[in-house]
Design a protein around this motif. Structure first.
Motif, mmCIF file in Angstrom:
data_model
loop_
_atom_site.group_PDB
_atom_site.id
_atom_site.type_symbol
_atom_site.label_atom_id
_atom_site.label_comp_id
_atom_site.label_asym_id
_atom_site.label_seq_id
_atom_site.Cartn_x
_atom_site.Cartn_y
_atom_site.Cartn_z
ATOM 1 N N ALA A 147 45.930 13.968 37.272
ATOM 2 C CA ALA A 147 45.773 15.319 36.877
ATOM 3 C C ALA A 147 45.555 15.512 35.166
ATOM 4 O O ALA A 147 45.195 16.637 34.828
ATOM 5 C CB ALA A 147 47.250 16.135 36.981
ATOM 6 N N GLN A 148 45.396 14.492 34.676
ATOM 7 C CA GLN A 148 45.247 14.330 33.133
ATOM 8 C C GLN A 148 43.510 14.287 33.131
ATOM 9 O O GLN A 148 42.897 13.374 33.688
ATOM 10 C CB GLN A 148 45.682 13.438 32.558
ATOM 11 N N LEU A 149 43.183 14.828 32.009
ATOM 12 C CA LEU A 149 41.754 14.973 31.670
ATOM 13 C C LEU A 149 41.360 14.339 30.393
ATOM 14 O O LEU A 149 42.449 14.650 29.639
ATOM 15 C CB LEU A 149 41.254 16.431 31.649
ATOM 16 N N PHE A 150 40.382 13.696 30.280
ATOM 17 C CA PHE A 150 40.170 13.156 28.808
ATOM 18 C C PHE A 150 38.715 13.624 28.458
ATOM 19 O O PHE A 150 37.859 13.220 29.342
ATOM 20 C CB PHE A 150 40.344 11.537 28.765
ATOM 21 N N PHE A 151 38.423 13.439 27.213
ATOM 22 C CA PHE A 151 37.185 13.850 26.866
ATOM 23 C C PHE A 151 36.629 12.363 25.914
ATOM 24 O O PHE A 151 37.666 11.927 25.087
ATOM 25 C CB PHE A 151 37.071 15.144 25.774
ATOM 26 N N ILE A 152 35.593 11.881 26.051
ATOM 27 C CA ILE A 152 35.049 10.809 25.290
ATOM 28 C C ILE A 152 34.463 11.396 24.035
ATOM 29 O O ILE A 152 33.684 12.156 23.881
ATOM 30 C CB ILE A 152 33.954 10.011 26.059
ATOM 31 N N VAL A 153 35.322 11.026 22.779
ATOM 32 C CA VAL A 153 34.855 11.570 21.558
ATOM 33 C C VAL A 153 34.202 10.285 20.550
ATOM 34 O O VAL A 153 33.276 11.005 19.643
ATOM 35 C CB VAL A 153 36.105 11.958 20.876
#
Length: 156
Positions: A147-153
């Motif tokens: 359920a966790q969302l990550f953004f590639i920074v």
């Protein structure tokens, strides 16, 4: 932490793990083959248990040796936005709350943690769910883990 330093530390950690396991396997082997540990009845299993342990530790040592060889031959390349994230990429991920974490997409040694605190880097492989999703992704892409969302920074 830059990728060259990270690679050096991964190799050092694998060498250390291999040395510890090699000694443990030798100790278990010596216990398994010691004359005083020969079974005297069917309930006397110390020698047998030690041999199982020695076999498992020898297998794990071989796995680490293989990972070590792969890392020693790994050629680090600069990030190419056209190809996206590849093996050898150091990726900074940010969750929806703004917390950041770094992962190194390596060929082996999944779960190995290098560094401390905010400088902690976790090694993942393309076989992991997150690793599978990262292959080919670029900065500003999203990846989900449950359920966790990550953004590639950032990708190095």
């Amino acid at each position: 932490m830059n990728k060259a330093t990270l690679l050096t530390r991964i190799v050092a950690a694998l060498e250390s793990d291999m040395d510890v396991l090699r000694r443990a396997a030798q100790t278990a082997y010596e216990t398994a083959t010691a004359e005083e540990n020969i079974a005297e009845n069917k309930y006397d299993t110390l020698g047998l248990e030690a041999s199982y342990l020695a076999t498992g530790q020898a297998r794990r040592t071989a796995e680490i040796r293989q990972a070590l060889l792969i890392y020693q031959q790994l050629v680090l390349r600069d990030y190419d936005p056209a190809r996206g994230v590849q093996i050898g990429s150091l990726v900074t991920l940010e969750d929806e709350a703004g917390a950041q974490r770094q992962v190194f997409l390596g060929p082996e040694a999944a779960g190995l943690k290098i560094g401390e605190g905010n400088a902690l880097v976790t090694v993942i492989t393309p076989r992991s769910p997150l690793g599978q999703q990262l292959i080919g992704k670029k900065v500003d892409d999203e990846v989900g883990l449950g359920a966790q969302l990550f953004f590639i920074v950032e990708v190095a």
